[in-house]
Design a protein around this motif. Sequence first.
Motif, PDB file in Angstrom:
ATOM      1  N   GLU A  76       0.792  -1.190   0.101  1.00  0.00           N
ATOM      2  CA  GLU A  76      -0.206  -0.168  -0.016  1.00  0.00           C
ATOM      3  C   GLU A  76       0.816   1.310  -0.075  1.00  0.00           C
ATOM      4  OE1 GLU A  76      -4.213  -1.200   2.372  1.00  0.00           O
ATOM      5  OE2 GLU A  76      -2.377  -1.008   3.462  1.00  0.00           O
ATOM      6  N   ASP A  77       2.031   1.264   0.598  1.00  0.00           N
ATOM      7  CA  ASP A  77       2.969   2.509   0.658  1.00  0.00           C
ATOM      8  C   ASP A  77       3.555   2.473  -0.598  1.00  0.00           C
ATOM      9  OD1 ASP A  77       2.796   3.059   3.359  1.00  0.00           O
ATOM     10  OD2 ASP A  77       4.122   1.947   4.158  1.00  0.00           O
ATOM     11  N   ALA A  78       3.829   1.639  -1.488  1.00  0.00           N
ATOM     12  CA  ALA A  78       4.401   1.752  -2.670  1.00  0.00           C
ATOM     13  C   ALA A  78       3.507   2.061  -3.755  1.00  0.00           C
ATOM     14  CB  ALA A  78       5.120   0.358  -3.179  1.00  0.00           C
ATOM     15  N   ARG A  79       2.184   1.584  -3.371  1.00  0.00           N
ATOM     16  CA  ARG A  79       1.062   2.110  -4.264  1.00  0.00           C
ATOM     17  C   ARG A  79       0.819   3.750  -4.057  1.00  0.00           C
ATOM     18  NH1 ARG A  79      -0.846   2.093  -9.172  1.00  0.00           N
ATOM     19  NH2 ARG A  79      -3.105   2.236  -9.357  1.00  0.00           N
ATOM     20  N   LEU A  80       0.773   3.994  -2.846  1.00  0.00           N
ATOM     21  CA  LEU A  80       0.492   5.329  -2.592  1.00  0.00           C
ATOM     22  C   LEU A  80       1.493   6.443  -3.145  1.00  0.00           C
ATOM     23  CD1 LEU A  80      -1.151   7.847  -1.195  1.00  0.00           C
ATOM     24  CD2 LEU A  80      -0.040   7.211   1.100  1.00  0.00           C
ATOM     25  N   VAL A  81       2.777   5.948  -3.045  1.00  0.00           N
ATOM     26  CA  VAL A  81       3.972   6.820  -3.541  1.00  0.00           C
ATOM     27  C   VAL A  81       3.632   6.873  -5.238  1.00  0.00           C
ATOM     28  CG1 VAL A  81       6.153   6.807  -4.082  1.00  0.00           C
ATOM     29  CG2 VAL A  81       5.411   6.107  -2.097  1.00  0.00           C
ATOM     30  N   GLU A  82       3.329   5.783  -5.929  1.00  0.00           N
ATOM     31  CA  GLU A  82       3.242   5.734  -7.265  1.00  0.00           C
ATOM     32  C   GLU A  82       1.711   6.567  -7.615  1.00  0.00           C
ATOM     33  OE1 GLU A  82       1.555   2.568 -10.703  1.00  0.00           O
ATOM     34  OE2 GLU A  82       2.293   1.743  -8.538  1.00  0.00           O
ATOM     35  N   LEU A  83       0.748   6.515  -7.056  1.00  0.00           N
ATOM     36  CA  LEU A  83      -0.447   7.264  -7.177  1.00  0.00           C
ATOM     37  C   LEU A  83      -0.146   8.685  -7.015  1.00  0.00           C
ATOM     38  CD1 LEU A  83      -3.329   5.259  -5.565  1.00  0.00           C
ATOM     39  CD2 LEU A  83      -2.968   5.521  -7.996  1.00  0.00           C
ATOM     40  N   LEU A  84       0.578   9.062  -6.092  1.00  0.00           N
ATOM     41  CA  LEU A  84       0.868  10.374  -5.694  1.00  0.00           C
ATOM     42  C   LEU A  84       1.893  11.130  -6.683  1.00  0.00           C
ATOM     43  CD1 LEU A  84       1.389  10.596  -1.935  1.00  0.00           C
ATOM     44  CD2 LEU A  84      -0.145  11.792  -3.149  1.00  0.00           C
ATOM     45  N   SER A  85       2.673  10.362  -7.472  1.00  0.00           N
ATOM     46  CA  SER A  85       3.553  10.663  -8.482  1.00  0.00           C
ATOM     47  C   SER A  85       2.855  10.978  -9.767  1.00  0.00           C
ATOM     48  CB  SER A  85       4.614   9.521  -8.768  1.00  0.00           C
ATOM     49  OG  SER A  85       4.062   8.362  -9.335  1.00  0.00           O
ATOM     50  N   GLN A  86       1.530  10.136  -9.789  1.00  0.00           N
ATOM     51  CA  GLN A  86       0.582  10.327 -11.152  1.00  0.00           C
ATOM     52  C   GLN A  86      -0.246  11.125 -10.991  1.00  0.00           C
ATOM     53  OE1 GLN A  86      -0.854   6.535 -11.736  1.00  0.00           O
ATOM     54  NE2 GLN A  86       1.123   5.609 -12.332  1.00  0.00           N
ATOM     55  N   TYR A  87      -0.807  11.204  -9.701  1.00  0.00           N
ATOM     56  CA  TYR A  87      -2.196  12.086  -9.540  1.00  0.00           C
ATOM     57  C   TYR A  87      -2.044  13.317  -8.553  1.00  0.00           C
ATOM     58  CZ  TYR A  87      -4.208   8.211 -12.159  1.00  0.00           C
ATOM     59  OH  TYR A  87      -4.462   7.324 -12.908  1.00  0.00           O
ATOM     60  N   GLY A  88      -0.778  13.558  -8.089  1.00  0.00           N
ATOM     61  CA  GLY A  88      -0.587  14.608  -7.271  1.00  0.00           C
ATOM     62  C   GLY A  88       0.287  15.699  -7.757  1.00  0.00           C
ATOM     63  N   ASN A  89       0.040  16.907  -7.928  1.00  0.00           N
ATOM     64  CA  ASN A  89       0.746  17.896  -8.456  1.00  0.00           C
ATOM     65  C   ASN A  89       0.783  19.240  -7.447  1.00  0.00           C
ATOM     66  OD1 ASN A  89       2.165  19.690  -9.999  1.00  0.00           O
ATOM     67  ND2 ASN A  89       0.401  20.048 -11.519  1.00  0.00           N
ATOM     68  N   GLY A  90       1.863  19.144  -6.812  1.00  0.00           N
ATOM     69  CA  GLY A  90       1.519  20.259  -5.622  1.00  0.00           C
ATOM     70  C   GLY A  90       0.484  20.059  -4.629  1.00  0.00           C
ATOM     71  N   ASN A  91      -0.172  21.077  -4.417  1.00  0.00           N
ATOM     72  CA  ASN A  91      -1.482  20.937  -3.527  1.00  0.00           C
ATOM     73  C   ASN A  91      -2.471  20.469  -3.963  1.00  0.00           C
ATOM     74  OD1 ASN A  91       0.021  22.180  -1.392  1.00  0.00           O
ATOM     75  ND2 ASN A  91      -0.317  24.070  -2.044  1.00  0.00           N
ATOM     76  N   ASP A  92      -2.390  20.172  -5.380  1.00  0.00           N
ATOM     77  CA  ASP A  92      -3.794  19.840  -6.384  1.00  0.00           C
ATOM     78  C   ASP A  92      -3.757  18.509  -6.439  1.00  0.00           C
ATOM     79  OD1 ASP A  92      -5.879  19.677  -7.894  1.00  0.00           O
ATOM     80  OD2 ASP A  92      -4.956  20.044  -9.756  1.00  0.00           O
ATOM     81  N   VAL A  93      -4.134  17.667  -5.435  1.00  0.00           N
ATOM     82  CA  VAL A  93      -4.086  16.392  -5.353  1.00  0.00           C
ATOM     83  C   VAL A  93      -5.507  15.483  -5.549  1.00  0.00           C
ATOM     84  CG1 VAL A  93      -3.652  14.165  -3.980  1.00  0.00           C
ATOM     85  CG2 VAL A  93      -1.867  16.314  -3.721  1.00  0.00           C
ATOM     86  N   ASP A  94      -5.759  14.468  -6.196  1.00  0.00           N
ATOM     87  CA  ASP A  94      -6.836  13.945  -6.364  1.00  0.00           C
ATOM     88  C   ASP A  94      -7.039  13.059  -5.221  1.00  0.00           C
ATOM     89  OD1 ASP A  94      -9.313  12.780  -7.087  1.00  0.00           O
ATOM     90  OD2 ASP A  94      -8.834  12.457  -9.306  1.00  0.00           O
TER      91      ASP A  94
END
Length: 253
Positions: free
Chosen positions: A180-198
């Motif tokens: 889950e940690d690895a998946r969260l890091v992956e998702l944040l790199s894809q869907y997180g842009n600064g403060n604009d996170v989905d």
Amino acid sequence: MSSELKYRVSLTAKNYYNSSKERVDWEGVSNELRMPIPKALEYFDESICGIRQRSISESQDWGIETLTALKSFTETYFQHCMSVEDWILVGKYMNICHSDCVAKMWALGKFRMTPILFEQITEYRDAGLLWPTICRNTADCTPDILRIAYATSNKETLYQSKRPKAKFRISKHQHWSREEDARLVELLSQYGNGNDVDWNYISKTLGHSKNACRYRRILLRPQIQGARGSSIDTDHGASSSDSPSLGIEYLLN
């Protein structure tokens, strides 16, 4: 003054390091420095004395002495909902990555002894069976957890209808698997842009609440920064083998 205290506490801790237990005798440090253990832990810096923290998965048998020490220290000094800073102190005390301590205490708190299970274990013990064998035959947990649960239970209290109130609380969102940690890091790199996170999408994907994901991001900042750095290196031709590991040992400690 704080820098001097760091060196003093860290070098004293080095003198009290027990190689057989692989951790510091913090009671001895506290007595020599005449300083409360939590305060000494705040000043302790592993890099000064060269003591390396261990990483032990919750699925491993920590041994009765180590798990008893973890349980005793946590319940003695933190009788409330613990913060990340509290768990970092616990990790320093145990010389074990604090995220592993969270996971182990979560597993210990989740396990429940029942009257039937207590009687089964008693029969097996009377027959001379060892704890690993008893554990395989009776419960879905590690032998150290089963031993502590059995030692702190008795037949009379188990038949009480009320469940004993926990001395402290571990929030469920503090317990994440490595995957889950690895998946969260992956998702944040894809869907997180600064403060604009989905956060809605990330939360639904991982099965954790939005607040839990936000909180976990704080713990995983070193991994997230490493993931971003590795993507930049890859764009410049670096091989994938140069990318940092996403293991749980990269949590703040």
